[in-house]
Design a protein around this motif. Structure first.
Motif, PDB file in Angstrom:
ATOM      1  N   MET A   1     -12.405  -8.693 -48.889  1.00  0.00           N
ATOM      2  CA  MET A   1     -10.886  -8.312 -48.181  1.00  0.00           C
ATOM      3  C   MET A   1     -10.325  -9.745 -48.640  1.00  0.00           C
ATOM      4  O   MET A   1     -10.818 -10.857 -48.054  1.00  0.00           O
ATOM      5  CB  MET A   1     -11.069  -8.281 -46.684  1.00  0.00           C
ATOM      6  CG  MET A   1     -11.626  -6.803 -46.632  1.00  0.00           C
ATOM      7  SD  MET A   1     -10.621  -5.474 -47.190  1.00  0.00           S
ATOM      8  CE  MET A   1     -11.663  -4.095 -46.842  1.00  0.00           C
ATOM      9  N   ARG A   2      -9.519  -9.725 -49.705  1.00  0.00           N
ATOM     10  CA  ARG A   2      -8.827 -11.231 -50.132  1.00  0.00           C
ATOM     11  C   ARG A   2      -7.859 -11.895 -49.047  1.00  0.00           C
ATOM     12  O   ARG A   2      -7.899 -13.127 -49.000  1.00  0.00           O
ATOM     13  CB  ARG A   2      -8.117 -11.036 -51.418  1.00  0.00           C
ATOM     14  CG  ARG A   2      -7.901 -12.047 -52.121  1.00  0.00           C
ATOM     15  CD  ARG A   2      -7.122 -11.939 -53.434  1.00  0.00           C
ATOM     16  NE  ARG A   2      -6.674 -13.262 -54.160  1.00  0.00           N
ATOM     17  CZ  ARG A   2      -5.671 -13.735 -54.282  1.00  0.00           C
ATOM     18  NH1 ARG A   2      -4.750 -13.105 -53.406  1.00  0.00           N
ATOM     19  NH2 ARG A   2      -5.152 -14.963 -54.748  1.00  0.00           N
ATOM     20  N   GLY A   3      -7.200 -10.966 -48.236  1.00  0.00           N
ATOM     21  CA  GLY A   3      -6.457 -11.530 -47.217  1.00  0.00           C
ATOM     22  C   GLY A   3      -5.019 -11.189 -47.241  1.00  0.00           C
ATOM     23  O   GLY A   3      -4.684 -10.892 -48.458  1.00  0.00           O
ATOM     24  N   SER A   4      -4.272 -11.353 -46.163  1.00  0.00           N
ATOM     25  CA  SER A   4      -2.936 -10.976 -46.124  1.00  0.00           C
ATOM     26  C   SER A   4      -2.076 -12.167 -46.373  1.00  0.00           C
ATOM     27  O   SER A   4      -2.519 -13.331 -46.468  1.00  0.00           O
ATOM     28  CB  SER A   4      -2.770 -10.331 -44.572  1.00  0.00           C
ATOM     29  OG  SER A   4      -2.982 -11.456 -43.697  1.00  0.00           O
ATOM     30  N   TRP A   5      -0.872 -11.507 -46.447  1.00  0.00           N
ATOM     31  CA  TRP A   5       0.325 -12.683 -46.623  1.00  0.00           C
ATOM     32  C   TRP A   5       1.370 -12.067 -46.124  1.00  0.00           C
ATOM     33  O   TRP A   5       2.432 -12.915 -45.831  1.00  0.00           O
ATOM     34  CB  TRP A   5       0.720 -12.943 -48.254  1.00  0.00           C
ATOM     35  CG  TRP A   5       0.922 -11.601 -48.912  1.00  0.00           C
ATOM     36  CD1 TRP A   5       0.227 -10.734 -49.649  1.00  0.00           C
ATOM     37  CD2 TRP A   5       2.401 -11.012 -49.155  1.00  0.00           C
ATOM     38  NE1 TRP A   5       0.885  -9.717 -50.209  1.00  0.00           N
ATOM     39  CE2 TRP A   5       2.237  -9.981 -49.994  1.00  0.00           C
ATOM     40  CE3 TRP A   5       3.738 -11.571 -48.612  1.00  0.00           C
ATOM     41  CZ2 TRP A   5       3.077  -9.122 -50.143  1.00  0.00           C
ATOM     42  CZ3 TRP A   5       4.777 -10.698 -49.022  1.00  0.00           C
ATOM     43  CH2 TRP A   5       4.734  -9.639 -49.723  1.00  0.00           C
ATOM     44  N   ASN A   6       1.726 -10.652 -45.753  1.00  0.00           N
ATOM     45  CA  ASN A   6       2.965 -10.507 -45.231  1.00  0.00           C
ATOM     46  C   ASN A   6       2.471  -9.698 -43.870  1.00  0.00           C
ATOM     47  O   ASN A   6       2.775  -8.633 -43.408  1.00  0.00           O
ATOM     48  CB  ASN A   6       3.538  -9.281 -46.072  1.00  0.00           C
ATOM     49  CG  ASN A   6       3.005  -8.065 -46.374  1.00  0.00           C
ATOM     50  OD1 ASN A   6       1.776  -8.227 -46.303  1.00  0.00           O
ATOM     51  ND2 ASN A   6       3.451  -6.877 -46.514  1.00  0.00           N
ATOM     52  N   ARG A   7       2.021 -10.627 -42.961  1.00  0.00           N
ATOM     53  CA  ARG A   7       1.607 -10.430 -41.649  1.00  0.00           C
ATOM     54  C   ARG A   7       1.656 -11.287 -40.862  1.00  0.00           C
ATOM     55  O   ARG A   7       1.397 -12.608 -41.258  1.00  0.00           O
ATOM     56  CB  ARG A   7       0.136  -9.872 -41.609  1.00  0.00           C
ATOM     57  CG  ARG A   7      -0.402  -8.748 -40.534  1.00  0.00           C
ATOM     58  CD  ARG A   7      -1.588  -8.454 -41.002  1.00  0.00           C
ATOM     59  NE  ARG A   7      -2.446  -7.579 -39.968  1.00  0.00           N
ATOM     60  CZ  ARG A   7      -2.865  -7.787 -38.946  1.00  0.00           C
ATOM     61  NH1 ARG A   7      -3.235  -8.866 -38.778  1.00  0.00           N
ATOM     62  NH2 ARG A   7      -3.386  -6.701 -38.017  1.00  0.00           N
TER      63      ARG A   7
END
Length: 410
Positions: free
Chosen positions: A336-342
């Motif tokens: 899971m590379r990870g969020s940016w729009n959260r």
């Protein structure tokens, strides 16, 4: 009067190039009619938050969390932006960098769990996915698929183009490739956009072709951006993680684990989650949401919204020096590379997908702790993942240029 759906869960709308915002992450007075004979309205709060990038120091790596008995260490570093991985039966590790357009061969010649030799063995613009099948390396870039002979020393012969004309990339350029138990080649093609009626029918699909690149056809569609996929070792069924639509709020759209079947449609861009209507774009013409939902295959499992699943591998390792306990056999691991729009980060980890009687049942953490400093910073965004002949697990981080090795101490 046509039916109007008033969702009780989060929905959202981007229109006219801007996001309509509200004070909380929830829908106010959402109305999504079956056809455009009534107005569609939805309001959502959208967030952008990217943790700062910090170095992967020894101290930070030491605080990573894994289940009891597991250890993690660097296998290789200083790799730029390593993405997808594949490993030969002899333990040669191949990693792509789409930004650099390279395939790099890594070797651990003294079997100490660390790479001690590194060599660029191919240069292909935008190369991303790769796999080994019948003694050959197969590689996919945005528009093209290549094959290359694997020499006795692990280097590659000159890549030969065997397929071209894949759709333009747009928002999702990260093609991946694999071969199924049926001997056919499978290629993932993401959508060109967040949510739109893509004009190319091969966008937002998984394609299937013969090993020589002929006979290409759409295998499954309505998949926004499936990158990690694989076949269950026992049932031979194909599973893949699909990226959810952005800008539907912090908690929507959740990432989807799909059982992918020949000819199936998975809803994008009109249907998401457990059958929710995406307010924009609307179905075209007289087609209703209900008609699209009726032909949509819903996800088998869902995961945290915006976690960004990238790589996926089923575990069948049996090596003596790094192999995992028996209960991990035939489960899957995903990055899971990870969020940016959260507003609060999700992802930035490696997870385990439990399979019982050949079906996925739940998703648990395997490696966590890359988000630090009270969620304000991160030192790892996992991407590619593969198993070694000794049973250990490798995964890439394309932010700090590292490949990590996860092993189990009996």
């Amino acid at each position: 009067m046509k039916n109007v759906v008033k969702p009780t869960i989060l929905s959202g709308l981007i229109a006219a190039g801007f996001l309509v915002s509200c004070s909380k992450d929830e829908v106010f007075n959402a109305q999504i009619p079956e056809t455009n004979q009534q107005p569609t309205t939805a309001q959502v709060n959208g967030n952008v938050f990217e943790p700062a990038l910090v170095a992967a120091t020894d101290a930070r790596i030491a605080q990573l969390k894994l289940p009891a008995g597991f250890t993690i260490a660097k296998f290789a570093d200083q790799l730029g932006k390593p993405r997808m991985l594949t490993v030969s039966a002899t333990g040669n590790v191949y990693v792509t960098s789409r930004d650099a357009g390279t395939v790099t061969l890594l070797r651990d010649t003294n079997n100490d769990g660390k790479s001690d030799q590194s060599q660029v063995v191919a240069r292909i613009k935008d190369v991303h996915g790769l796999t080994i099948f019948s003694g050959k390396m197969y590689l996919v870039a945005i528009h093209d698929v290549y094959s290359a002979t694997i020499n006795a020393d692990g280097t590659l012969g000159t890549p030969q183009q065997i397929m071209t004309g894949l759709p333009d990339a747009g928002q999702h350029p990260n093609r991946t490739i694999g071969f199924g138990p049926d001997g056919f080649m499978y290629i993932t093609v993401g959508s060109t956009c967040n949510a739109c009626a893509d004009s190319n029918p091969e966008s937002a699909t998984i394609l299937r072709a013969n090993p020589d690149g002929t006979g290409r056809r759409i295998y499954a569609k309505g998949l926004r951006n499936t990158i990690g996929f694989g076949w269950h070792p026992e049932t031979k069924e194909l599973y893949g993680f699909d990226h959810g639509i952005d800008w539907l709020g912090d908690e929507q759209q959740k990432e989807e684990l799909n059982l992918i079947k020949d000819g199936a449609f998975y809803g994008w861009p009109y249907i998401y989650g457990d059958g929710n209507y995406n307010p924009h774009p609307r179905p075209m013409g007289d087609t209703t949401y209900a008609q699209i939902l009726a032909k949509t295959t819903l996800p088998f499992l869902q995961y945290d919204a915006h976690a960004a699943p990238l790589g996926m591998v089923f575990y069948t390792g049996s090596g003596a020096s790094g192999g995992f306990p028996a209960e991990y056999q035939n489960d899957a691991f995903a990055t899971m590379r990870g969020s940016w729009n959260r507003s609060q980060p999700s992802g930035y980890k490696v997870v385990r997908v439990h399979f019982d009687a050949g079906k996925p049942t739940r998703i648990d953490d395997l490696v966590t702790g890359f988000v630090v400093d009270n969620n304000q910073a991160q030192f790892g965004r996992p991407v590619g993942i593969a198993t070694m002949p000794d049973g250990s697990l490798l995964f890439t981080d394309d932010n700090n240029g590292i490949i990590y090795r996860v092993s189990y101490t009996k």
